[in-house]
Design an enzyme around this catalytic site. Structure first.
Site, PDB file in Angstrom:
ATOM      1  N   ASP A 127       0.889  -1.208   0.108  1.00 14.50           N
ATOM      2  CA  ASP A 127       0.049   0.119   0.106  1.00 14.50           C
ATOM      3  C   ASP A 127       0.674   1.451   0.016  1.00 14.50           C
ATOM      4  O   ASP A 127       0.691   2.333   0.709  1.00 14.50           O
ATOM      5  CB  ASP A 127      -0.926   0.152   1.322  1.00 14.50           C
ATOM      6  CG  ASP A 127      -1.859  -0.947   1.158  1.00 14.50           C
ATOM      7  OD1 ASP A 127      -2.040  -1.759   0.061  1.00 14.50           O
ATOM      8  OD2 ASP A 127      -2.887  -0.982   1.824  1.00 14.50           O
ATOM      9  N   ASP A 143      -0.322  -4.396  -3.661  1.00 17.65           N
ATOM     10  CA  ASP A 143      -1.271  -3.495  -3.728  1.00 17.65           C
ATOM     11  C   ASP A 143      -0.551  -2.321  -3.634  1.00 17.65           C
ATOM     12  O   ASP A 143      -1.186  -1.169  -3.110  1.00 17.65           O
ATOM     13  CB  ASP A 143      -2.276  -3.474  -2.813  1.00 17.65           C
ATOM     14  CG  ASP A 143      -3.223  -5.118  -2.938  1.00 17.65           C
ATOM     15  OD1 ASP A 143      -3.023  -5.758  -3.942  1.00 17.65           O
ATOM     16  OD2 ASP A 143      -3.488  -5.579  -1.793  1.00 17.65           O
TER      17      ASP A 143
END
Length: 519
Positions: free
Chosen positions: A336, A357
């Site tokens: 992230d 991600d």
């Protein structure tokens, strides 16, 4: 002849009266839709505010839950401000502006709920369902209505420069001859304010240096000075951050619009922190640097989160700023890294590092000429570059990566064959991501994309690839999901360009940052 003219005139008058009635009805419907959305958001804000007050005096509730409620209040406050602006000035906004802001409001709503779930707390189902339903209907209304609303809302196009500039958009700084300057002058604002700014010859409003040789020692001190300027401050405030490592947690709130940060270069001016979810933050709150003020620009800065792969979600930069731009910046983290949270964003000549991600969120974000570096994850993990968070089919959000490069980070190069790496996976049901004319390293698995969980979102997502190159770009063995597309021509790829996806040709040129408007 005269009778014919009178009849013709009567028909013409009736025609225009009918058109006027339609426009009036359309205006009324728009206002009703926006009012309903604002009412739902205000109710949610009030509800979560009451819960926060109750929990503040509770000895049972954990501090993490209180933090989640506080973030919800902030998010709904931002949403209320946007919707109030739309209600008052909706005729001065383009259709895409309205859809973008409604999409951002929905992203705020889902972020609130995600944060509470992350803290293992529930939420009021009525508040959740009411806001979700009303925003879904508002987005559907604007998507379906943009045909007959287009002319009124867009107005005549400026020749070669896209739509006219609505009143809410960041405007050119107004520093005419009446304002006296001491020291170097500001750069030519018509010739590319961000690109032409030079630390030796250009003037900054505030300068940050750790050694005390400037107006402030920390970035937060400079931002506090900006806040104290109030309404008297300039249209665009320039903050020059000299080389150094600034260990700070920074939040630029919605009131601080048109901030421009300039550093001394990638890996020379570094903003760093290590907040993360396992240690008590939400993903949203873990960001080293968060920005919600519209019209934010940054150049020659590294944003990083040093929590490491074992700390899971740990954001380096979170962007909730409309018409925001990052030029020659670096974003470093693991899971992230870059939270493209909401609204329209453009990244040019940037470096992004991460594992899982690490480009995610629900903005309409375009990346051009960027280098994406996949890092080494933990031994039991794989890598997913993107996790786009579109959760409604009517929002105009997505991730578009164009003319860029995907590579292994130096420490990962020798062992990249031991791990599975993918272009992305669907965080939300209508996840939307495209790679256009990007060079893809062999580290990307031939399948290209990875499931989130079983068959979730495989038929509702939209993943596209167009004219990519490199050892990992072959589409012959890609996933056969209903939502995956090999784009066959520029007409299929053009909706994801700077011009059409983020309307960039109407707001990027003033920065001077180079960009490709089309495919």
């Amino acid at each position: 002849m005269s009778t014919f003219v009178k009849v013709t005139d009567l028909i013409t008058i009736m025609f225009f009266l009918a058109i006027a009635a339609v426009i009036t009805a359309s205006n009324t419907a728009e206002l009703d839709v926006l009012e309903m959305a604002r009412t739902a958001v205000v109710e949610a804000k009030t509800s979560f505010g009451s819960m926060a007050v109750t929990e503040a005096t509770s000895e049972v509730a954990g501090s993490y839950y209180k933090l989640g409620l506080s973030e919800c209040e902030k998010l709904y406050d931002e949403s209320e401000a946007r919707l109030s602006k739309l209600v008052v000035d909706h005729e001065n906004f383009t259709v895409e502006d309205v859809r973008t802001w409604l999409s951002g409001v929905l992203a705020n709503h889902h972020t609130c709920l995600d944060g509470l779930i992350q803290q293992r707390q529930g939420h009021k189902p009525l508040v959740h369902s009411n806001v979700t339903f009303v925003l879904h209907e508002a987005l559907a209304f604007y998507k379906k209505s943009r045909g007959h609303m287009k002319k009124r809302l867009h107005g005549p196009a400026r020749q070669g420069h896209g739509p006219t500039r609505p009143k809410h958009r960041p405007t050119r700084p107004n520093h005419g001859p009446g304002r006296s300057h001491h020291g170097p002058s500001r750069p030519n604002q018509n010739g590319g304010m961000l690109v032409s700014w030079n630390p030796t010859s250009s003037r900054a409003d505030f300068v940050v240096a750790r050694d005390g040789s400037a107006t402030h020692r920390t970035i937060n001190q400079a931002l506090a000075a900006v806040s104290r300027m109030g309404k008297s401050r300039l249209n665009r405030v320039i903050i020059y951050i000299k080389a150094g490592v600034y260990n700070e947690k920074i939040e630029i709130d919605r009131h601080m619009k048109n901030i421009m940060l300039v550093g001394d270069g990638m890996d020379r001016t570094i903003v760093t922190n290590n907040r993360n979810v396992p240690d008590g933050s939400t993903t949203y709150g873990s960001a080293t640097f968060g920005v919600s003020g519209d019209g934010f620009w940054a150049r020659d800065i590294t944003f990083e989160n040093t929590a490491g792969p074992h700390k899971h979600q740990a954001v380096a930069l979170r962007v909730s700023s409309d018409l925001s731009l990052f030029y020659r910046c670096s974003f470093k983290g693991y899971q992230d890294t870059l939270f493209t949270h909401s609204l329209r964003q453009f990244y040019r000549d940037c470096h992004i590092y991460g594992t899982i991600d690490f480009i995610f969120g629900d903005a309409a974000a375009v990346f051009q000429n960027c280098d994406i570096f996949v890092r080494r994850p933990m031994d039991h993990q794989g890598n997913m570059i993107t996790a786009q968070g579109r959760d409604d089919p009517h929002t105009n959000s997505g991730i578009s990566i164009q003319h860029s490069r995907i590579r292994a980070a130096p420490e990962f190069e020798a062992v990249k064959g031991r791990f599975k790496s993918y272009l992305g996976r669907p965080w939300k049901k209508y996840s939307r991501t495209v790679f256009l004319k990007t060079d893809i390293d062999e580290l990307i698995d031939p399948r290209g994309w990875r499931e989130w969980s079983g068959s979730y979102a495989l038929s509702t997502l939209y993943y596209g690839e167009f004219m990519n190159t490199g050892a990992g770009a072959g589409t012959g063995r890609r996933v056969n999901w209903p939502g995956f597309h090999v784009l066959r021509g520029e007409e299929e790829a053009s909706p994801f360009t700077v011009s059409r996806f983020i309307q960039g040709d109407s707001w990027i040129p003033i920065t001077g940052v180079p960009f490709s408007a089309g495919v």
